[in-house]
Design an enzyme around this catalytic site. Sequence first.
Site, short mmCIF file in Angstrom:
data_model
loop_
_atom_site.label_atom_id
_atom_site.label_comp_id
_atom_site.label_asym_id
_atom_site.label_seq_id
_atom_site.Cartn_x
_atom_site.Cartn_y
_atom_site.Cartn_z
N HIS A 60 0.84 -1.19 0.00
CA HIS A 60 0.00 0.00 0.00
C HIS A 60 0.88 1.25 0.00
CE1 HIS A 60 0.53 -0.83 4.41
NE2 HIS A 60 0.90 0.44 4.36
P1 TYD Z 1 -1.56 -2.75 7.44
O1 TYD Z 1 -1.05 -1.38 7.69
O2 TYD Z 1 -2.23 -3.02 6.12
O3 TYD Z 1 -0.38 -3.82 7.65
P2 TYD Z 1 0.99 -4.08 6.87
O4 TYD Z 1 1.35 -2.88 6.07
O5 TYD Z 1 1.96 -4.35 7.96
O6 TYD Z 1 0.81 -5.30 6.04
O7 TYD Z 1 -2.53 -3.16 8.62
C1 TYD Z 1 -2.97 -4.49 8.80
C2 TYD Z 1 -4.20 -4.46 9.68
O8 TYD Z 1 -3.87 -3.93 10.96
C3 TYD Z 1 -5.32 -3.60 9.13
O9 TYD Z 1 -6.55 -4.30 9.33
C4 TYD Z 1 -5.34 -2.36 9.98
C5 TYD Z 1 -4.69 -2.82 11.28
N1 TYD Z 1 -3.89 -1.76 11.88
C6 TYD Z 1 -4.37 -1.07 12.97
O10 TYD Z 1 -5.48 -1.33 13.47
N2 TYD Z 1 -3.61 -0.09 13.53
C7 TYD Z 1 -2.39 0.23 13.03
O11 TYD Z 1 -1.71 1.15 13.56
C8 TYD Z 1 -1.89 -0.49 11.89
C9 TYD Z 1 -0.55 -0.18 11.29
C10 TYD Z 1 -2.67 -1.47 11.35
#
Ligand code: TYD
Length: 142
Positions: A55
């Site tokens: 992302h």
């Molecule tokens: P995401 O940022 O997409 O993870 P990564 O980039 O590490 O693969 O987040 C994964 C899930 O975690 C998503 O459902 C949102 C949740 N999340 C939170 O609730 N709070 C946060 O601070 C972060 C970073 C993610």
Amino acid sequence: MRLSSIDDSRLIRLPLVHNQNGSITAINNSLDVPFDVKRVYYLYDIPNGSNRGGHGHKELEQLIIAASGSFDITLRDGKKEKVYHLNNPSEGLLMPAGLWRDIDNFSSGAICLVLASMTYSEVDYIRDYAEFLAWKKGSKLC
Ligand code: TYD
């Protein structure tokens, strides 16, 4: 942050206090990181072969550290890409907003520590790469 490029990302050395009993790295808000830290989170228990990220962020700035183990972060700005291999807890990757990131090649037991300039906000994410490219070109307002 539509105009940011991967050239705006950089590795920074973090303070390190080391003695025979181990090491400490302390990160002082505004001193060791050039934004106000509003959130700290960390990825852990990462299964072998996992891909994280996938992302972009419109406004969020981050400092990413391999607090344990190692992993690769691939940054894309729509024109160029760059891969950083993080494996040193006293080094951090400073990322401006407006870049796409993929994180993979996690070693066993890796911990990815992230200091972020904003609290969690799903509206700051762009999770579709085609949408990200369009946003960078300014052809679609997200
Ligand atoms: P995401 O940022 O997409 O993870 P990564 O980039 O590490 O693969 O987040 C994964 C899930 O975690 C998503 O459902 C949102 C949740 N999340 C939170 O609730 N709070 C946060 O601070 C972060 C970073 C993610």
